[in-house]
Design a protein around this motif. Sequence first.
Motif, PDB file in Angstrom:
ATOM      1  N   UNK A  14      32.442  39.278  49.487  1.00  0.00           N
ATOM      2  CA  UNK A  14      31.738  38.859  48.464  1.00  0.00           C
ATOM      3  C   UNK A  14      31.675  39.417  47.180  1.00  0.00           C
ATOM      4  N   UNK A  15      32.411  38.656  46.366  1.00  0.00           N
ATOM      5  CA  UNK A  15      32.818  38.936  44.798  1.00  0.00           C
ATOM      6  C   UNK A  15      34.260  39.143  44.888  1.00  0.00           C
ATOM      7  N   UNK A  16      34.926  38.585  43.556  1.00  0.00           N
ATOM      8  CA  UNK A  16      36.233  38.536  43.681  1.00  0.00           C
ATOM      9  C   UNK A  16      36.653  39.301  42.359  1.00  0.00           C
ATOM     10  N   UNK A  17      35.958  40.172  42.003  1.00  0.00           N
ATOM     11  CA  UNK A  17      36.131  41.073  40.984  1.00  0.00           C
ATOM     12  C   UNK A  17      37.267  42.300  41.595  1.00  0.00           C
ATOM     13  N   UNK A  18      37.292  43.228  40.910  1.00  0.00           N
ATOM     14  CA  UNK A  18      38.504  44.194  41.176  1.00  0.00           C
ATOM     15  C   UNK A  18      38.304  44.868  42.367  1.00  0.00           C
ATOM     16  N   UNK A  19      36.949  45.487  42.688  1.00  0.00           N
ATOM     17  CA  UNK A  19      36.755  46.306  44.032  1.00  0.00           C
ATOM     18  C   UNK A  19      37.040  45.189  45.246  1.00  0.00           C
ATOM     19  N   UNK A  42      35.729  31.214  38.280  1.00  0.00           N
ATOM     20  CA  UNK A  42      37.114  31.883  38.352  1.00  0.00           C
ATOM     21  C   UNK A  42      36.891  33.270  39.186  1.00  0.00           C
ATOM     22  N   UNK A  43      38.151  33.747  39.370  1.00  0.00           N
ATOM     23  CA  UNK A  43      38.330  35.135  39.930  1.00  0.00           C
ATOM     24  C   UNK A  43      38.219  35.992  38.899  1.00  0.00           C
ATOM     25  N   UNK A  44      38.192  37.406  39.259  1.00  0.00           N
ATOM     26  CA  UNK A  44      38.630  38.479  38.421  1.00  0.00           C
ATOM     27  C   UNK A  44      37.055  39.148  37.813  1.00  0.00           C
ATOM     28  N   UNK A  45      35.939  38.580  38.259  1.00  0.00           N
ATOM     29  CA  UNK A  45      34.700  39.332  37.730  1.00  0.00           C
ATOM     30  C   UNK A  45      34.904  39.414  36.174  1.00  0.00           C
ATOM     31  N   UNK A 204      46.281  37.438  36.456  1.00  0.00           N
ATOM     32  CA  UNK A 204      47.403  37.413  37.326  1.00  0.00           C
ATOM     33  C   UNK A 204      47.520  38.716  38.161  1.00  0.00           C
ATOM     34  N   UNK A 205      46.743  39.789  37.873  1.00  0.00           N
ATOM     35  CA  UNK A 205      46.872  41.155  38.560  1.00  0.00           C
ATOM     36  C   UNK A 205      45.926  40.556  40.029  1.00  0.00           C
ATOM     37  N   UNK A 206      44.769  40.182  39.632  1.00  0.00           N
ATOM     38  CA  UNK A 206      43.824  39.697  40.824  1.00  0.00           C
ATOM     39  C   UNK A 206      44.239  38.679  41.852  1.00  0.00           C
ATOM     40  N   UNK A 207      45.066  37.782  41.283  1.00  0.00           N
ATOM     41  CA  UNK A 207      45.640  36.739  41.811  1.00  0.00           C
ATOM     42  C   UNK A 207      46.707  37.432  42.832  1.00  0.00           C
TER      43      UNK A 207
END
Length: 376
Positions: A14-19, A42-45, A204-207
């Motif tokens: 739950x949550x598409x941020x860095x963690x 969007x992703x990435x938080x 792009x890092x998160x992707x």
Amino acid sequence: MKKSNDSIYDYIIVGAGLFGAVFTQQAVKAGKKCLIIDKRRQIGGNLYTENIDSINVHKYGAHIFHTSNREIWNYINQFADFNNFINSPLANYNGKLYNLPFNMNTFYQLWGTQTPLEAKAKIAEQCKKYDYITHPANLEEHALKMCGDDIYNTFIKGYTEKQWGRRATELPSFIIKRIPLRFVYNNNYFNDTYQGIPVGGYTPIIESMIKGAEVQINTDYFENKTYFDSLAPKMIFTGRIDEFFDFKFGKLEYRSLHFEHERLEINDFQGNAVVNYNEFDVPFTRIIEHKHFEFGTQPFTIVSKEFPNEYSKDSEPYYPVNDERNHTILGKYKELAKAYGNISFGGRLAQYAYFDMDDTIEAALEVARKEFKFIK
């Protein structure tokens, strides 16, 4: 949550941020099937960067990666090339510019002092009249005792009061644990060994990290909690811990931020990536000029003004309010969380703490290490 033999996925994140992204990368590497959901579009938080006509705009505030942990530096460099950007912000006070962090350049601009001995003597002279303060009752007393009038009034008072929405005399002294005074001519804000900005932005890092997982954005976990709980035996939860427990012990308080982004048809607006505005009467705390993070040469520029405000249901929670009330509430939620052996709570919202990016990565890798017994 659903038993493993009935599960569609091994993990719900739950949550598409860095963690969440770091854990997902490790889980997929371990052969696990993952579903990531995020209520944003969007992703990435807060790391999300949007490419606008070749300028990578930090939509939720400036993020400069820095760490002294070589393992973390090597890990993040798997997903992007980093440039050699050095964070050297400026402070604007009554129309005059000063270098940050507080260093010999700053002291020269304030007083004309040229040597460390002169600067130390000036600070000691200003601090001396506050020797009577043995136990600072608030942030103002604490700061005055540590650095004196000029530094406090020029750089700390107005900026901090805007940031927290309270007068410095109403803020606890521990908000500023120490005031870093550097007696060298060096404008590098961080002391870390490694520092830079990912070429091409953070998105792009998160992707790359979440490649191989199924992703659903614009999806609120709490709107269909029972369904999502049924999909996997384990969960990584990075949202608000008080919301997870339906605010049973009350809501944890946050400060929020509002950003105003503007494209300007000039090639350079302020000549620096970050300029702080310290006067209380200026409503924003800083202006970010995004092209300078990647040494852009575009004929136009994009700037963002950052306005602190009170958190509401229509804004994003940014900074935890670390006072006694919230600390007590958080402790109760942490006790509840211990009973959920199949759920790991991680990230700034689930842990009610403000983390640097390297700390977040390290914490997520530690959770993954316990789950999968490896780290790469």
